[in-house]
Design an enzyme around this catalytic site. Structure first.
Site, PDB file in Angstrom:
ATOM      1  N   ASP A   4      14.328  -9.091  -2.878  1.00 45.32           N
ATOM      2  CA  ASP A   4      14.605  -7.961  -3.757  1.00 45.32           C
ATOM      3  C   ASP A   4      13.552  -7.989  -4.876  1.00 45.32           C
ATOM      4  OD1 ASP A   4      16.640  -5.919  -4.813  1.00 45.32           O
ATOM      5  OD2 ASP A   4      16.337  -7.264  -6.494  1.00 45.32           O
ATOM      6  N   ASP A 201      18.684 -11.204  -7.182  1.00 42.32           N
ATOM      7  CA  ASP A 201      19.245 -11.588  -8.481  1.00 42.32           C
ATOM      8  C   ASP A 201      20.716 -11.199  -8.631  1.00 42.32           C
ATOM      9  OD1 ASP A 201      19.027  -8.872  -8.701  1.00 42.32           O
ATOM     10  OD2 ASP A 201      17.480  -8.891 -10.248  1.00 42.32           O
ATOM     11  N   ASP A 205      22.372  -6.214  -5.284  1.00 46.18           N
ATOM     12  CA  ASP A 205      22.026  -6.754  -3.967  1.00 46.18           C
ATOM     13  C   ASP A 205      22.982  -7.859  -3.495  1.00 46.18           C
ATOM     14  OD1 ASP A 205      21.213  -8.918  -5.467  1.00 46.18           O
ATOM     15  OD2 ASP A 205      19.086  -8.471  -5.313  1.00 46.18           O
TER      16      ASP A 205
HETATM   17  P1  ADP Z   1      15.664  -3.056  -7.180  1.00 43.30           P
HETATM   18  O1  ADP Z   1      16.016  -2.919  -5.747  1.00 43.30           O
HETATM   19  O2  ADP Z   1      14.191  -2.921  -7.412  1.00 43.30           O
HETATM   20  O3  ADP Z   1      16.250  -4.269  -7.812  1.00 43.30           O
HETATM   21  P2  ADP Z   1      17.771  -1.237  -8.158  1.00 43.30           P
HETATM   22  O4  ADP Z   1      18.462  -0.913  -6.874  1.00 43.30           O
HETATM   23  O5  ADP Z   1      18.475  -2.126  -9.101  1.00 43.30           O
HETATM   24  O6  ADP Z   1      16.268  -1.746  -7.913  1.00 43.30           O
HETATM   25  O7  ADP Z   1      17.411   0.134  -8.902  1.00 43.30           O
HETATM   26  C1  ADP Z   1      16.669   1.142  -8.230  1.00 43.30           C
HETATM   27  C2  ADP Z   1      16.049   2.143  -9.185  1.00 43.30           C
HETATM   28  O8  ADP Z   1      17.084   2.817  -9.882  1.00 43.30           O
HETATM   29  C3  ADP Z   1      15.150   1.529 -10.252  1.00 43.30           C
HETATM   30  O9  ADP Z   1      13.824   1.398  -9.817  1.00 43.30           O
HETATM   31  C4  ADP Z   1      15.277   2.539 -11.369  1.00 43.30           C
HETATM   32  O10 ADP Z   1      14.391   3.621 -11.178  1.00 43.30           O
HETATM   33  C5  ADP Z   1      16.696   3.050 -11.224  1.00 43.30           C
HETATM   34  N1  ADP Z   1      17.616   2.332 -12.119  1.00 43.30           N
HETATM   35  C6  ADP Z   1      18.574   1.434 -11.775  1.00 43.30           C
HETATM   36  N2  ADP Z   1      19.239   0.989 -12.855  1.00 43.30           N
HETATM   37  C7  ADP Z   1      18.682   1.617 -13.924  1.00 43.30           C
HETATM   38  C8  ADP Z   1      18.913   1.588 -15.342  1.00 43.30           C
HETATM   39  N3  ADP Z   1      19.857   0.832 -15.912  1.00 43.30           N
HETATM   40  N4  ADP Z   1      18.122   2.367 -16.109  1.00 43.30           N
HETATM   41  C9  ADP Z   1      17.168   3.129 -15.580  1.00 43.30           C
HETATM   42  N5  ADP Z   1      16.897   3.205 -14.270  1.00 43.30           N
HETATM   43  C10 ADP Z   1      17.643   2.469 -13.442  1.00 43.30           C
HETATM   44 MG    MG Z   2      17.533  -5.675  -8.177  1.00 47.76          MG
END
Ligand code: ADP
Ligand code: MG
Length: 313
Positions: A4, A201, A205
Site C-alpha cells: 500500500d 499501514d 487496507d
Molecule cells: P492509499 O491507498 O494511497 O493509502 P487511500 O485509499 O487511503 O490511499 O486514499 C485514496 C485517496 O483518497 C487519496 O489519494 C486522497 O486523494 C483521498 N483521500 C483519502 N483520505 C483523505 C483525506 N483525509 N483527505 C483528503 N483526501 C483523502
Molecule cells: Mg493507505
C-alpha cells in the site's frame, strides 16, 4: 508482495508541497478551509495538510458536519462554507483547465493531489508528497533478488501511482482502488495461484491485510494493522520485509532438515528393533540404545534449530 503506497515505500511523513487556487480565492483561505476540516481525519494526508497550514501561519477553526468517505476524502462545513477535499471521485464541477493541468503535472512528479471544492465547485488543489525512503531502492532490489514480484496498491490517481512505480522499478500497479477493491485484488491474485504478502499501514487496507497469505503491518501504522497482520515491522523499513522473507525461508528449510533427522532415526531404528536384521546377523536393538537414539534425535533437531540464531539476514 503487495504494498500500500502510504505506509511503506515512502518515509511515511507526507508533506504539503503546493497550494494552487483559481482567481477569487487565496492560498491562505483555501488552506484554512481544508486544514480545519482535516483536523477531524486520521489519514496521513490529513496530518500533512494540518501541519503544512500551521507552518504557513494559517489560523484554523472548527469544522461541523464532518464526514469522512473512505478512500475518497473528507467533507464538512467550515466558516459557513460547504467544503470537500479529496480525489476526483469525491468532487463535482471540476472544470478549470489551468487547475487541471497543474494537477496533472504535480501527479507526474509522483505527488498526491487533492481537489478542494467550496460550495459545490472545485476552486483549488493541495499537493502532498511523501519522499521515497533512502532505503527503498535497495530494499526493492533485494526483494527482486528473492524472485518476488512487487505490486503497489493505492487509492491515489493512476498518474501519481505510475510515476512512483516507475521511479521505484515496481512490477505492477493498481491505482484508484477503493478499500473493498484492495481486498478483491488480493483475492484475485490468490486465485491466480500467487502467494500474496501484503504490507500496509491499516488505514483503508486492513481487510486486504487480513486476506493476504501474510499480512505485514508497518509499525508506523495503526493498531488495526498489527491486529490484522501476521508480522509487524517495528521500524516501518521495507528492508525488514526482506529480512522476514529470508528468515521464513531459512526456517522452512530448517523444518525440513529437522523432519529428515527425526525420520532418519526412526526409519533406521524401528525396523532394527522389529528384528529385520535378526535372521541374518542376530542383531536386535537394545532398549538402552533405542532410548539414546530417541534422545539424540531430539538433540539433533534442537541443535539444528539453534543454528537459525546465527543466521545473517
Ligand atoms: P492509499 O491507498 O494511497 O493509502 P487511500 O485509499 O487511503 O490511499 O486514499 C485514496 C485517496 O483518497 C487519496 O489519494 C486522497 O486523494 C483521498 N483521500 C483519502 N483520505 C483523505 C483525506 N483525509 N483527505 C483528503 N483526501 C483523502
Ligand atoms: Mg493507505
Amino acid at each position: 508482495l503487495v504494498i500500500d503506497k502510504t505506509g511503506t515505500l515512502t518515509e511515511g511523513k507526507p508533506k504539503l508541497t503546493a497550494v494552487v487556487t483559481v482567481p477569487g480565492i487565496d492560498d491562505a483561505k483555501l488552506l484554512r478551509l481544508a486544514a480545519s476540516l482535516e483536523r477531524g481525519s486520521e489519514h496521513p494526508l490529513a496530518a500533512a495538510i494540518v501541519s503544512g497550514a500551521q507552518e504557513r501561519g494559517v489560523e484554523l477553526t472548527t469544522a461541523s458536519a464532518f464526514e469522512s468517505k473512505t478512500g475518497k476524502g473528507v467533507s464538512g462545513e467550515v466558516d459557513d462554507h460547504k467544503v470537500s477535499l479529496g480525489n476526483q471521485a469525491l468532487v463535482q464541477n471540476f472544470s478549470d483547465m489551468a487547475l487541471k493541468e497543474q494537477a496533472e503535472s504535480l501527479r507526474r512528479l509522483g505527488q498526491t493531489v487533492m481537489l478542494v471544492s467550496v460550495d459545490g465547485a472545485v476552486v483549488g488543489l493541495i499537493a502532498v508528497a511523501d519522499p521515497i525512503k533512502d532505503s527503498t531502492p535497495d530494499a526493492i532490489k533485494q526483494v527482486h533478488e528473492e524472485r518476488i514480484r512487487i505490486v503497489m496498491l493505492t487509492g491515489d490517481s493512476e498518474v501519481t501511482a505510475r510515476a512512483v512505480a516507475s521511479k521505484l522499478n515496481l512490477d505492477d500497479v493498481y491505482a484508484e482502488v477503493l478499500p473493498q477493491q484492495k481486498l478483491e485484488i488480493i483475492k484475485r491474485l490468490q486465485s491466480e495461484g500467487h502467494k500474496v504478502a501484503m504490507a500496509g499501514d491499516g488505514i483503508n487496507d486492513a481487510p486486504a491485510l487480513a486476506q493476504a497469505d501474510v499480512g505485514i503491518a508497518m509499525g508506523t501504522g495503526t493498531d488495526v494493522a498489527m491486529e490484522s497482520g501476521a508480522i509487524t515491522l517495528v521500524k516501518g523499513d521495507l528492508r525488514g520485509i526482506v529480512r522476514a522473507i529470508r528468515l521464513s525461508r531459512a526456517t522452512m528449510r530448517n523444518i525440513k532438515q529437522n523432519l529428515f533427522f527425526a525420520f532418519l532415526y526412526n526409519a533406521l531404528g524401528i525396523p532394527i528393533a522389529a528384528g529385520v536384521l535378526y535372521p541374518l546377523s542376530g542383531v536386535l536393538l537394545s532398549p538402552m540404545i533405542a532410548a539414546a537414539a530417541m534422545s539424540f534425535s531430539s538433540v539433533s533437531v534442537i541443535a539444528n534449530s539453534l543454528r537459525l540464531r546465527k543466521l545473517s539476514i
